[in-house]
Design a protein around this motif. Structure first.
Motif, mmCIF file in Angstrom:
data_model
loop_
_atom_site.group_PDB
_atom_site.id
_atom_site.type_symbol
_atom_site.label_atom_id
_atom_site.label_comp_id
_atom_site.label_asym_id
_atom_site.label_seq_id
_atom_site.Cartn_x
_atom_site.Cartn_y
_atom_site.Cartn_z
ATOM 1 N N ILE A 114 37.234 40.865 32.057
ATOM 2 C CA ILE A 114 38.508 40.964 31.853
ATOM 3 C C ILE A 114 39.389 39.720 32.619
ATOM 4 C CG2 ILE A 114 40.459 42.551 31.972
ATOM 5 C CD1 ILE A 114 38.658 44.789 31.453
ATOM 6 N N ALA A 115 39.097 39.824 33.985
ATOM 7 C CA ALA A 115 39.691 38.850 34.844
ATOM 8 C C ALA A 115 39.700 37.499 34.236
ATOM 9 C CB ALA A 115 39.393 39.159 36.277
ATOM 10 N N VAL A 122 47.414 38.454 34.693
ATOM 11 C CA VAL A 122 47.506 39.915 35.028
ATOM 12 C C VAL A 122 46.316 40.258 35.925
ATOM 13 C CG1 VAL A 122 47.005 42.118 33.869
ATOM 14 C CG2 VAL A 122 48.133 40.190 32.641
ATOM 15 N N SER A 123 46.970 41.010 37.070
ATOM 16 C CA SER A 123 46.008 41.419 37.904
ATOM 17 C C SER A 123 44.983 42.464 37.326
ATOM 18 C CB SER A 123 46.585 42.106 39.186
ATOM 19 O OG SER A 123 47.382 41.122 39.880
ATOM 20 N N ALA A 329 43.700 32.415 44.561
ATOM 21 C CA ALA A 329 42.903 31.860 43.445
ATOM 22 C C ALA A 329 42.415 33.219 43.205
ATOM 23 C CB ALA A 329 41.779 31.020 44.246
ATOM 24 N N PRO A 330 42.307 33.516 41.712
ATOM 25 C CA PRO A 330 41.629 34.752 41.258
ATOM 26 C C PRO A 330 40.196 34.839 41.323
ATOM 27 C CG PRO A 330 42.521 33.262 39.364
ATOM 28 C CD PRO A 330 42.806 32.802 40.687
ATOM 29 N N SER A 331 39.757 35.894 41.682
ATOM 30 C CA SER A 331 38.338 36.000 41.956
ATOM 31 C C SER A 331 37.578 36.454 40.680
ATOM 32 C CB SER A 331 38.052 37.492 42.948
ATOM 33 O OG SER A 331 38.498 37.146 43.975
ATOM 34 N N ASP A 332 37.556 35.324 39.833
ATOM 35 C CA ASP A 332 37.111 35.543 38.513
ATOM 36 C C ASP A 332 35.451 35.304 38.440
ATOM 37 O OD1 ASP A 332 38.364 32.402 37.208
ATOM 38 O OD2 ASP A 332 36.847 32.764 38.896
ATOM 39 N N ASP A 333 34.830 35.382 39.289
ATOM 40 C CA ASP A 333 33.404 35.466 39.074
ATOM 41 C C ASP A 333 32.778 36.550 40.050
ATOM 42 O OD1 ASP A 333 33.442 32.728 41.252
ATOM 43 O OD2 ASP A 333 31.939 34.430 41.794
#
Ligand code: CP
Length: 348
Positions: A114-115, A122-123, A329-333
Protein backbone atom coordinates in the motif's frame (compact mmCIF):
# COMPACT_ATOMS: atom_id res chain seq x y z
CA UNK A 1 9.03 9.32 9.68
CA UNK A 2 6.38 8.87 6.99
CA UNK A 3 5.20 5.32 7.78
CA UNK A 4 5.32 2.80 10.61
CA UNK A 5 5.59 -0.59 8.93
CA UNK A 6 8.10 -2.56 10.99
CA UNK A 7 10.06 -2.29 14.21
CA UNK A 8 13.14 -2.64 11.99
CA UNK A 9 12.36 0.91 10.78
CA UNK A 10 13.16 2.12 14.31
CA UNK A 11 16.46 2.45 16.16
CA UNK A 12 16.72 2.08 19.92
CA UNK A 13 16.72 5.89 20.15
CA UNK A 14 13.54 6.05 18.02
CA UNK A 15 11.75 3.57 20.31
CA UNK A 16 12.88 5.47 23.39
CA UNK A 17 11.70 8.73 21.84
CA UNK A 18 8.29 7.14 21.13
CA UNK A 19 8.12 5.94 24.75
CA UNK A 20 8.79 9.47 26.01
CA UNK A 21 6.13 10.80 23.68
CA UNK A 22 3.79 8.09 25.00
CA UNK A 23 4.46 9.39 28.54
CA UNK A 24 3.17 12.78 27.39
CA UNK A 25 0.03 11.36 25.84
CA UNK A 26 -0.60 9.12 28.87
CA UNK A 27 -0.63 12.36 30.88
CA UNK A 28 -3.24 13.75 28.47
CA UNK A 29 -5.32 10.60 29.06
CA UNK A 30 -5.44 11.33 32.81
CA UNK A 31 -6.92 14.82 32.34
CA UNK A 32 -10.61 15.49 32.97
CA UNK A 33 -10.95 16.30 29.25
CA UNK A 34 -8.44 13.89 27.69
CA UNK A 35 -8.22 15.60 24.34
CA UNK A 36 -5.73 17.85 22.50
CA UNK A 37 -6.09 19.53 19.09
CA UNK A 38 -2.81 18.11 17.79
CA UNK A 39 -4.24 16.44 14.66
CA UNK A 40 -7.20 18.69 13.96
CA UNK A 41 -7.91 18.69 10.22
CA UNK A 42 -6.20 15.32 9.64
CA UNK A 43 -8.27 12.45 8.26
CA UNK A 44 -7.49 8.82 9.10
CA UNK A 45 -9.00 5.59 7.82
CA UNK A 46 -9.01 2.16 9.45
CA UNK A 47 -8.59 -0.49 6.75
CA UNK A 48 -9.11 -3.73 8.64
CA UNK A 49 -9.36 -6.90 6.55
CA UNK A 50 -9.02 -9.01 9.73
CA UNK A 51 -10.96 -8.89 12.98
CA UNK A 52 -9.71 -6.75 15.85
CA UNK A 53 -10.92 -5.37 19.16
CA UNK A 54 -7.90 -3.79 20.87
CA UNK A 55 -5.93 -2.42 17.93
CA UNK A 56 -8.86 -0.93 16.06
CA UNK A 57 -10.62 0.60 19.05
CA UNK A 58 -7.42 1.99 20.55
CA UNK A 59 -6.45 3.61 17.23
CA UNK A 60 -9.96 5.12 17.13
CA UNK A 61 -9.63 6.35 20.70
CA UNK A 62 -6.15 7.73 19.98
CA UNK A 63 -7.38 9.62 16.92
CA UNK A 64 -10.34 11.09 18.83
CA UNK A 65 -8.06 12.25 21.64
CA UNK A 66 -5.88 13.98 19.03
CA UNK A 67 -8.98 15.63 17.44
CA UNK A 68 -8.47 13.88 14.08
CA UNK A 69 -11.35 12.91 11.77
CA UNK A 70 -11.75 9.22 11.01
CA UNK A 71 -13.38 6.92 8.48
CA UNK A 72 -14.10 3.28 9.21
CA UNK A 73 -13.92 0.59 6.55
CA UNK A 74 -15.59 -2.76 7.16
CA UNK A 75 -14.75 -5.46 4.65
CA UNK A 76 -18.06 -7.21 5.25
CA UNK A 77 -20.11 -4.19 4.17
CA UNK A 78 -17.75 -2.80 1.51
CA UNK A 79 -17.33 -3.24 -2.24
CA UNK A 80 -14.62 -5.82 -1.51
CA UNK A 81 -17.64 -8.15 -1.31
CA UNK A 82 -18.33 -7.27 -4.97
CA UNK A 83 -14.79 -8.16 -5.98
CA UNK A 84 -13.01 -4.79 -5.69
CA UNK A 85 -9.24 -5.29 -5.44
CA UNK A 86 -7.07 -4.04 -2.59
CA UNK A 87 -5.33 -1.55 -4.92
CA UNK A 88 -8.61 -0.09 -6.19
CA UNK A 89 -9.94 0.10 -2.64
CA UNK A 90 -6.82 1.98 -1.50
CA UNK A 91 -6.85 4.41 -4.42
CA UNK A 92 -10.58 5.02 -3.92
CA UNK A 93 -10.02 5.89 -0.27
CA UNK A 94 -7.06 8.12 -1.14
CA UNK A 95 -9.23 10.05 -3.62
CA UNK A 96 -11.57 11.00 -0.76
CA UNK A 97 -8.66 12.74 0.99
CA UNK A 98 -6.88 10.88 3.76
CA UNK A 99 -3.66 11.58 5.62
CA UNK A 100 -3.07 8.10 7.03
CA UNK A 101 -4.21 4.54 6.43
CA UNK A 102 -4.02 2.11 9.34
CA UNK A 103 -4.14 -1.36 7.82
CA UNK A 104 -4.54 -4.90 9.10
CA UNK A 105 -4.47 -7.73 6.59
CA UNK A 106 -4.05 -11.50 6.65
CA UNK A 107 -1.24 -11.36 4.08
CA UNK A 108 2.31 -10.46 5.08
CA UNK A 109 3.62 -7.42 3.23
CA UNK A 110 0.33 -5.67 2.44
CA UNK A 111 1.25 -2.44 4.34
CA UNK A 112 4.47 -2.17 2.26
CA UNK A 113 2.48 -2.73 -0.94
CA UNK A 114 0.00 0.00 0.00
CA UNK A 115 2.83 2.40 0.86
CA UNK A 116 4.41 1.71 -2.54
CA UNK A 117 1.12 2.35 -4.39
CA UNK A 118 0.62 5.65 -2.56
CA UNK A 119 4.20 6.83 -3.26
CA UNK A 120 4.52 8.81 -0.03
CA UNK A 121 1.30 10.81 -0.46
CA UNK A 122 -0.36 9.11 2.54
CA UNK A 123 1.15 7.68 5.74
CA UNK A 124 0.68 3.94 6.29
CA UNK A 125 0.63 2.23 9.68
CA UNK A 126 0.94 -1.54 9.94
CA UNK A 127 -1.72 -2.76 12.40
CA UNK A 128 -0.76 -6.40 11.80
CA UNK A 129 0.17 -8.18 8.55
CA UNK A 130 -0.32 -11.93 8.55
CA UNK A 131 2.25 -13.71 10.71
CA UNK A 132 4.79 -11.02 9.98
CA UNK A 133 4.71 -7.90 12.20
CA UNK A 134 2.56 -5.85 14.59
CA UNK A 135 4.80 -2.88 15.45
CA UNK A 136 2.41 -0.84 17.60
CA UNK A 137 1.81 -3.91 19.79
CA UNK A 138 5.57 -4.17 20.36
CA UNK A 139 5.75 -0.45 21.22
CA UNK A 140 2.95 -0.73 23.78
CA UNK A 141 4.37 -3.97 25.20
CA UNK A 142 7.86 -2.53 25.65
CA UNK A 143 6.32 0.66 27.08
CA UNK A 144 4.39 -1.40 29.64
CA UNK A 145 7.55 -3.27 30.73
CA UNK A 146 9.45 0.03 30.97
CA UNK A 147 6.57 1.48 33.06
CA UNK A 148 6.77 -1.45 35.49
CA UNK A 149 10.54 -2.02 35.59
CA UNK A 150 12.07 1.31 34.53
CA UNK A 151 14.04 -0.18 31.66
CA UNK A 152 14.30 -3.35 29.58
CA UNK A 153 18.10 -3.41 29.82
CA UNK A 154 19.28 -6.79 31.09
CA UNK A 155 15.79 -8.24 31.61
CA UNK A 156 15.07 -11.84 30.60
CA UNK A 157 11.79 -12.07 28.68
CA UNK A 158 10.23 -15.41 27.80
CA UNK A 159 7.80 -15.47 24.86
CA UNK A 160 5.74 -18.59 25.32
CA UNK A 161 3.48 -20.49 22.94
CA UNK A 162 2.48 -20.25 19.30
CA UNK A 163 5.52 -18.34 17.99
CA UNK A 164 5.08 -19.78 14.49
CA UNK A 165 1.90 -17.83 13.72
CA UNK A 166 2.65 -14.75 15.83
CA UNK A 167 3.30 -11.33 14.31
CA UNK A 168 3.40 -10.06 17.89
CA UNK A 169 6.34 -12.33 18.71
CA UNK A 170 8.29 -11.15 15.67
CA UNK A 171 7.83 -7.46 16.48
CA UNK A 172 8.35 -8.00 20.22
CA UNK A 173 11.66 -9.82 19.66
CA UNK A 174 12.91 -6.86 17.64
CA UNK A 175 11.77 -4.24 20.15
CA UNK A 176 12.85 -6.09 23.31
CA UNK A 177 16.34 -6.93 22.02
CA UNK A 178 16.80 -3.40 20.62
CA UNK A 179 16.10 -2.14 24.15
CA UNK A 180 18.68 -4.44 25.73
CA UNK A 181 16.58 -7.41 26.92
CA UNK A 182 17.43 -11.08 26.44
CA UNK A 183 14.64 -13.12 24.87
CA UNK A 184 13.95 -16.83 25.09
CA UNK A 185 11.28 -18.39 22.87
CA UNK A 186 9.56 -21.25 24.69
CA UNK A 187 7.41 -23.57 22.59
CA UNK A 188 7.11 -27.08 21.26
CA UNK A 189 9.17 -27.53 18.05
CA UNK A 190 5.97 -27.59 15.96
CA UNK A 191 5.00 -24.09 17.12
CA UNK A 192 8.31 -22.48 16.19
CA UNK A 193 8.93 -20.95 12.74
CA UNK A 194 10.67 -23.29 10.25
CA UNK A 195 13.87 -21.27 10.69
CA UNK A 196 14.90 -18.84 13.39
CA UNK A 197 18.36 -18.35 11.93
CA UNK A 198 19.40 -14.77 12.61
CA UNK A 199 16.83 -14.21 15.35
CA UNK A 200 18.61 -12.73 18.40
CA UNK A 201 17.00 -15.24 20.79
CA UNK A 202 17.49 -18.47 22.66
CA UNK A 203 15.02 -21.33 22.33
CA UNK A 204 13.71 -23.76 24.93
CA UNK A 205 11.10 -26.49 24.86
CA UNK A 206 11.02 -26.73 28.67
CA UNK A 207 8.85 -24.01 30.25
CA UNK A 208 9.34 -25.29 33.80
CA UNK A 209 13.13 -25.04 33.51
CA UNK A 210 13.06 -21.43 32.24
CA UNK A 211 10.29 -19.92 34.40
CA UNK A 212 12.46 -19.22 37.50
CA UNK A 213 14.85 -17.13 35.37
CA UNK A 214 12.25 -14.86 33.78
CA UNK A 215 11.47 -11.20 34.48
CA UNK A 216 8.53 -11.33 32.08
CA UNK A 217 6.41 -14.33 31.05
CA UNK A 218 4.76 -13.24 27.79
CA UNK A 219 2.03 -15.67 26.74
CA UNK A 220 0.79 -15.99 23.17
CA UNK A 221 -2.62 -17.15 22.03
CA UNK A 222 -2.90 -20.49 20.26
CA UNK A 223 -3.95 -19.19 16.83
CA UNK A 224 -6.11 -22.11 15.81
CA UNK A 225 -7.63 -20.15 12.93
CA UNK A 226 -4.18 -20.09 11.27
CA UNK A 227 -3.37 -23.77 11.89
CA UNK A 228 -3.95 -25.93 8.83
CA UNK A 229 -2.62 -29.08 10.52
CA UNK A 230 -2.50 -30.60 13.98
CA UNK A 231 0.57 -28.96 15.52
CA UNK A 232 -0.10 -30.17 19.07
CA UNK A 233 -1.67 -33.50 20.05
CA UNK A 234 -4.53 -31.68 21.85
CA UNK A 235 -5.13 -28.37 23.60
CA UNK A 236 -5.24 -30.22 26.91
CA UNK A 237 -1.75 -31.66 26.35
CA UNK A 238 -0.50 -28.24 25.23
CA UNK A 239 -1.83 -26.68 28.45
CA UNK A 240 -0.24 -29.42 30.53
CA UNK A 241 3.24 -28.61 29.18
CA UNK A 242 3.04 -24.91 28.24
CA UNK A 243 0.01 -23.35 29.97
CA UNK A 244 0.75 -20.75 32.67
CA UNK A 245 -1.15 -22.22 35.60
CA UNK A 246 -1.25 -21.06 39.23
CA UNK A 247 1.18 -23.86 40.10
CA UNK A 248 3.66 -22.62 37.49
CA UNK A 249 3.33 -18.98 38.61
CA UNK A 250 4.81 -20.06 41.95
CA UNK A 251 8.07 -20.76 40.12
CA UNK A 252 8.32 -17.15 38.88
CA UNK A 253 10.33 -14.51 40.73
CA UNK A 254 8.24 -12.31 43.03
CA UNK A 255 8.59 -9.31 40.72
CA UNK A 256 8.11 -11.15 37.42
CA UNK A 257 5.34 -9.83 35.17
CA UNK A 258 2.74 -11.82 33.24
CA UNK A 259 1.76 -10.39 29.84
CA UNK A 260 -0.47 -11.36 26.93
CA UNK A 261 -1.33 -9.32 23.80
CA UNK A 262 -4.95 -10.53 23.82
CA UNK A 263 -7.34 -11.91 22.95
CA UNK A 264 -6.73 -14.62 25.57
CA UNK A 265 -7.82 -18.24 25.53
CA UNK A 266 -8.36 -18.50 29.28
CA UNK A 267 -7.73 -22.09 30.33
CA UNK A 268 -5.43 -22.84 27.36
CA UNK A 269 -2.22 -20.77 27.30
CA UNK A 270 -3.08 -18.96 30.56
CA UNK A 271 -5.36 -20.00 33.39
CA UNK A 272 -8.28 -17.74 34.28
CA UNK A 273 -6.83 -17.12 37.77
CA UNK A 274 -3.37 -16.19 36.49
CA UNK A 275 -4.80 -13.68 34.03
CA UNK A 276 -6.31 -11.76 36.96
CA UNK A 277 -3.32 -11.81 39.35
CA UNK A 278 -1.81 -8.44 40.40
CA UNK A 279 1.41 -9.36 38.56
CA UNK A 280 -0.59 -9.68 35.33
CA UNK A 281 -0.37 -6.38 33.41
CA UNK A 282 -2.61 -7.41 30.51
CA UNK A 283 -5.13 -4.61 31.12
CA UNK A 284 -2.25 -2.10 31.47
CA UNK A 285 -1.06 -3.21 28.02
CA UNK A 286 -4.48 -2.32 26.60
CA UNK A 287 -4.55 1.02 28.43
CA UNK A 288 -1.05 1.88 27.19
CA UNK A 289 -2.14 1.02 23.66
CA UNK A 290 -4.12 4.26 23.41
CA UNK A 291 -1.25 6.56 24.43
CA UNK A 292 1.20 4.55 22.31
CA UNK A 293 -0.98 4.93 19.22
CA UNK A 294 -1.46 8.65 19.96
CA UNK A 295 2.34 8.94 19.96
CA UNK A 296 2.67 7.06 16.67
CA UNK A 297 -0.04 9.10 14.92
CA UNK A 298 1.37 12.35 16.27
CA UNK A 299 4.88 11.43 15.15
CA UNK A 300 3.65 10.59 11.64
CA UNK A 301 1.14 13.41 11.15
CA UNK A 302 1.95 16.09 13.71
CA UNK A 303 4.86 18.41 14.16
CA UNK A 304 7.37 15.83 15.38
CA UNK A 305 8.18 14.34 18.73
CA UNK A 306 10.86 16.47 20.25
CA UNK A 307 8.55 19.45 20.85
CA UNK A 308 6.08 17.66 23.13
CA UNK A 309 8.28 15.55 25.37
CA UNK A 310 7.22 17.71 28.29
CA UNK A 311 3.46 17.19 28.89
CA UNK A 312 3.17 20.81 30.02
CA UNK A 313 3.73 21.76 26.39
CA UNK A 314 0.66 19.90 25.15
CA UNK A 315 -2.04 22.53 25.84
CA UNK A 316 -0.13 24.84 23.48
CA UNK A 317 -0.45 22.50 20.51
CA UNK A 318 -3.11 24.68 18.88
CA UNK A 319 -0.60 26.87 17.09
CA UNK A 320 1.25 23.90 15.70
CA UNK A 321 -1.56 22.00 14.06
CA UNK A 322 -1.20 23.26 10.54
CA UNK A 323 2.27 21.89 9.84
CA UNK A 324 2.72 18.74 7.82
CA UNK A 325 5.43 17.27 10.01
CA UNK A 326 9.00 16.33 9.22
CA UNK A 327 9.56 14.64 5.89
CA UNK A 328 11.49 11.41 5.72
CA UNK A 329 12.16 8.94 2.96
CA UNK A 330 9.19 6.57 2.87
CA UNK A 331 9.96 3.09 4.05
CA UNK A 332 8.50 1.51 0.95
CA UNK A 333 10.36 -1.76 1.01
CA UNK A 334 10.45 -4.52 3.55
CA UNK A 335 13.96 -5.77 2.91
CA UNK A 336 15.30 -5.17 6.41
CA UNK A 337 12.30 -6.79 8.01
CA UNK A 338 12.56 -9.77 5.67
CA UNK A 339 16.23 -10.06 6.55
CA UNK A 340 15.36 -10.29 10.23
CA UNK A 341 12.78 -13.00 9.79
CA UNK A 342 13.49 -14.70 6.47
CA UNK A 343 11.39 -14.19 3.37
CA UNK A 344 7.91 -12.88 4.04
CA UNK A 345 5.58 -13.50 1.18
CA UNK A 346 3.80 -10.48 -0.28
CA UNK A 347 0.37 -11.51 -1.48
CA UNK A 348 -2.16 -8.92 -2.48
N1 CP B 1 -3.44 -7.68 20.38
C1 CP B 1 -4.23 -7.45 19.30
O1 CP B 1 -3.76 -7.16 18.19
O2 CP B 1 -5.56 -7.57 19.57
P1 CP B 1 -6.74 -7.35 18.52
O3 CP B 1 -6.66 -8.48 17.51
O4 CP B 1 -8.01 -7.39 19.33
O5 CP B 1 -6.53 -6.03 17.83
Amino acid sequence: MKHLLSITDLTRADIEQLHKLTDSFAEVGRRSIPKVPALRGKNLVWLFYEDSTRTRLSFEQAAKRLSADTMTFSVGSSSVKKGESLRDTVLTIEAMGVDAIVVRHASAGVPWQIAAWLEGRVSVVNAGDGWHEHPTQALLDSYTIREERGSLDGLHIGIIGDIKHSRVARSDVLAYTALGAEVTLIAPPTLLPPSIEGWPVRVSHDLDAVLPTLDVAYLLRMQQERMTEHLVPSLREYTTRYGLTLRRVDALRDDALVMHPGPMNRGVEISAEVADLPRSVIIDQVRNGVATRMAVLYLLLGQGAEKVLDPRDLPALDDRITGSGPEAAPSDDMKSSQKAFGAAEVRT
